[in-house]
Design an enzyme around this catalytic site. Structure first.
Site, short mmCIF file in Angstrom:
data_model
loop_
_atom_site.label_atom_id
_atom_site.label_comp_id
_atom_site.label_asym_id
_atom_site.label_seq_id
_atom_site.Cartn_x
_atom_site.Cartn_y
_atom_site.Cartn_z
N LYS A 28 0.89 -1.35 0.12
CA LYS A 28 0.30 0.07 -0.18
C LYS A 28 0.79 1.66 0.59
O LYS A 28 1.88 1.30 0.35
CB LYS A 28 -0.74 0.41 1.29
CG LYS A 28 -0.20 0.28 2.20
CD LYS A 28 -1.50 0.57 3.33
CE LYS A 28 -1.21 0.77 4.95
NZ LYS A 28 -1.90 0.91 5.82
N SER A 30 -9.79 6.30 -13.42
CA SER A 30 -8.61 5.38 -12.68
C SER A 30 -7.96 5.75 -12.05
O SER A 30 -9.11 7.46 -11.26
CB SER A 30 -7.76 4.48 -13.65
OG SER A 30 -7.32 6.14 -14.70
N THR A 32 -10.40 0.69 -8.18
CA THR A 32 -10.01 1.37 -10.06
C THR A 32 -8.91 0.22 -10.02
O THR A 32 -8.15 -0.86 -9.73
CB THR A 32 -9.97 2.44 -9.88
OG1 THR A 32 -9.93 3.27 -11.33
CG2 THR A 32 -9.00 3.28 -8.48
N TYR A 33 -7.64 0.91 -10.92
CA TYR A 33 -6.44 0.49 -11.48
C TYR A 33 -5.79 2.19 -11.04
O TYR A 33 -6.26 2.90 -12.07
CB TYR A 33 -6.82 0.03 -13.25
CG TYR A 33 -7.15 0.52 -14.08
CD1 TYR A 33 -6.57 1.28 -14.75
CD2 TYR A 33 -8.71 0.41 -14.37
CE1 TYR A 33 -7.15 2.39 -15.69
CE2 TYR A 33 -9.21 1.21 -14.76
CZ TYR A 33 -8.26 2.32 -16.14
OH TYR A 33 -8.71 2.92 -17.37
N GLY A 80 -12.17 10.01 -13.35
CA GLY A 80 -13.06 9.54 -14.02
C GLY A 80 -14.27 9.35 -12.77
O GLY A 80 -14.57 10.95 -11.97
N ALA A 137 -14.41 8.70 -9.84
CA ALA A 137 -13.98 8.24 -8.61
C ALA A 137 -13.51 9.75 -7.84
O ALA A 137 -12.80 9.77 -6.69
CB ALA A 137 -12.60 7.71 -8.84
#
Length: 138
Positions: free
Chosen positions: A9, A25, A57-58, A73, A75
């Site tokens: 993380k 993303s 997300t990625y 987007g 997010a």
């Protein structure tokens, strides 16, 4: 049987940009992705410390050294510029591998500069939300 384990993380990232019109993303400085062992386009969970929202997300690699953390987007509706977030990656492992696994934790400061790299997640007694670091013990 495979177990879904916490792999790594980026802890206490500060959101530097939000781009609602992008397809989706999270864009993160590629240096930080490397330090946290997170690949470009890898699925991640994003936990917003500021408002409590969570999303998946990625990652998209951002410019090296820029310390960018841009929510793209939809997010961008859940996370504002200057919010503090945690970006978490996971990996599928066999139980024996999971027992030996040590996650990578990259703690960053308010400018997304890495301050500590840990090989485990530890519970702290007191935490400084401004710097993202554990407060020193007296």
């Amino acid at each position: 049987m495979k177990l879904s384990m916490f792999k790594s993380k980026l802890h206490q990232m500060r959101v530097t940009e939000a781009n609602l019109m992008y397809e989706g993303s999270i864009t993160i400085d590629e240096d930080l992705l490397d330090m946290a062992n997170i690949l470009p386009y890898e699925k991640v969970s994003v936990v917003n410390i500021t408002n409590g929202s969570r999303l998946e997300t990625y990652t998209i690699p951002g410019e090296r050294g820029s310390r960018v953390c841009c929510m793209n987007g939809a997010a961008a509706r859940l996370t504002q510029v200057n919010d503090r977030i945690i970006v978490i990656s996971f990996a599928e492992m066999e139980p024996e591998e999971a027992k030996q696994h040590k996650p990578t934790v990259v703690v960053v400061d308010e400018n997304n500069n890495p301050q500590k790299i840990l090989e485990q997640s530890v519970q702290g007694r007191s935490f400084d939300l401004e710097s993202g670091l554990m407060e020193p013990s007296n």
